[in-house]
Write an enzyme that holds these catalytic residues in place. Structure first.
Site, short mmCIF file in Angstrom:
data_model
loop_
_atom_site.label_atom_id
_atom_site.label_comp_id
_atom_site.label_asym_id
_atom_site.label_seq_id
_atom_site.Cartn_x
_atom_site.Cartn_y
_atom_site.Cartn_z
N CYS A 210 -6.93 -1.65 8.73
CA CYS A 210 -5.57 -1.34 8.09
C CYS A 210 -5.21 0.02 7.61
O CYS A 210 -4.31 0.44 7.82
CB CYS A 210 -5.54 -2.24 6.79
SG CYS A 210 -5.99 -3.98 7.16
N HIS B 198 -0.61 -5.83 2.53
CA HIS B 198 -1.77 -6.60 2.59
C HIS B 198 -1.51 -8.20 2.21
O HIS B 198 -0.85 -8.23 1.06
CB HIS B 198 -3.01 -6.26 1.75
CG HIS B 198 -3.93 -5.34 2.57
ND1 HIS B 198 -4.24 -4.11 2.11
CD2 HIS B 198 -4.72 -5.62 3.62
CE1 HIS B 198 -5.22 -3.56 3.07
NE2 HIS B 198 -5.55 -4.46 4.17
N GLU C 152 0.73 -1.27 -0.16
CA GLU C 152 -0.11 0.02 0.16
C GLU C 152 0.62 1.27 0.24
O GLU C 152 1.72 1.40 0.82
CB GLU C 152 -0.96 -0.27 1.21
CG GLU C 152 -1.92 -1.09 1.30
CD GLU C 152 -2.84 -1.24 0.10
OE1 GLU C 152 -3.21 -0.07 -0.30
OE2 GLU C 152 -3.51 -2.08 0.26
#
Length: 213
Positions: free
Chosen positions: A148, A167, A84
């Site tokens: 998250c 992730h 991410e």
């Protein structure tokens, strides 16, 4: 080595349909593998609770003064190990494991909408994809507006961008815990290398800068 790099890696506790959270399993596997002698690795399991994250993260950053904090979370939609690039401030409507959700639906009142990691995830992803790990990596700019994303944004803010979020798919879809542990190890090594290059570049620039004046 006196100047060991300190790295904190976190996974999440079980929630919803994830009776076993592959993120914490992967982090425990990473702890078993280690990050080599030059890195002091500290791991911890994060509750799937907004308020617990608000309490825990500042103490992790202040107490350990890490070079890098990497958060790992599970995504039922992921089929690759997904890096991410940024965390988001707003849009937190989903209730946590305590059935709580922030009244403001955001991480930080008046905070920027989005904070980017100082690490270029495209570069990290490219490097690990070119290695012989046999694990597929991809990059995302949407960490999902749940714990998250919330954790990532908070950590990016606390660490001035020296944070990463990864992730991982659920176990066996398609990767084993061993695969995920090796994936985390490879990614974090690449991240540390990028940070080091960036640091050297900055020192060089500052050095140059002083000469000019």
């Amino acid at each position: 080595m006196a100047n060991k790099k300190k790295v904190i890696v976190t996974g999440f506790e079980p929630f919803g349909e994830h009776a076993v959270n592959s993120s914490w399993v992967a982090v425990q596997e990473l702890e078993r593998l280690g990050l080599g002698d030059a890195v002091d690795l500290h791991v911890c399991e994060v509750p799937v609770e907004y308020q617990a994250v608000q309490r825990l993260l500042p103490s992790l950053w202040e107490q350990h003064q890490p070079q890098l904090v990497v958060h790992v979370g599970v995504s039922g939609l992921a089929t690759t190990v997904t890096l991410e690039q940024c965390g988001h401030n707003k849009g937190y409507k989903r209730r946590d494991n305590c059935s709580f959700c922030p009244a403001s639906q955001c991480c930080m009142e008046d905070g920027p909408d989005c904070i980017h990691s100082v690490l270029d995830m495209d570069t990290v992803s490219k490097r690990v994809n070119e290695s012989s790990l046999g694990i597929a990596f991809s990059v995302s700019k949407d960490a999902g507006r749940y714990l998250c994303d919330y954790t990532y944004y908070t950590s990016l803010h606390l660490g001035q961008g020296r944070s990463a979020f990864i992730h991982v798919p659920p176990l066996g879809k398609p990767y084993s815990s061993q695969d995920l542990g090796r994936a985390l190890q490879a990614v974090i090594w690449e991240m540390l290398e990028l940070l080091e290059v960036g640091q050297k570049h900055n020192e060089h620039c500052n050095h140059q800068h002083q000469h000019n004046h």
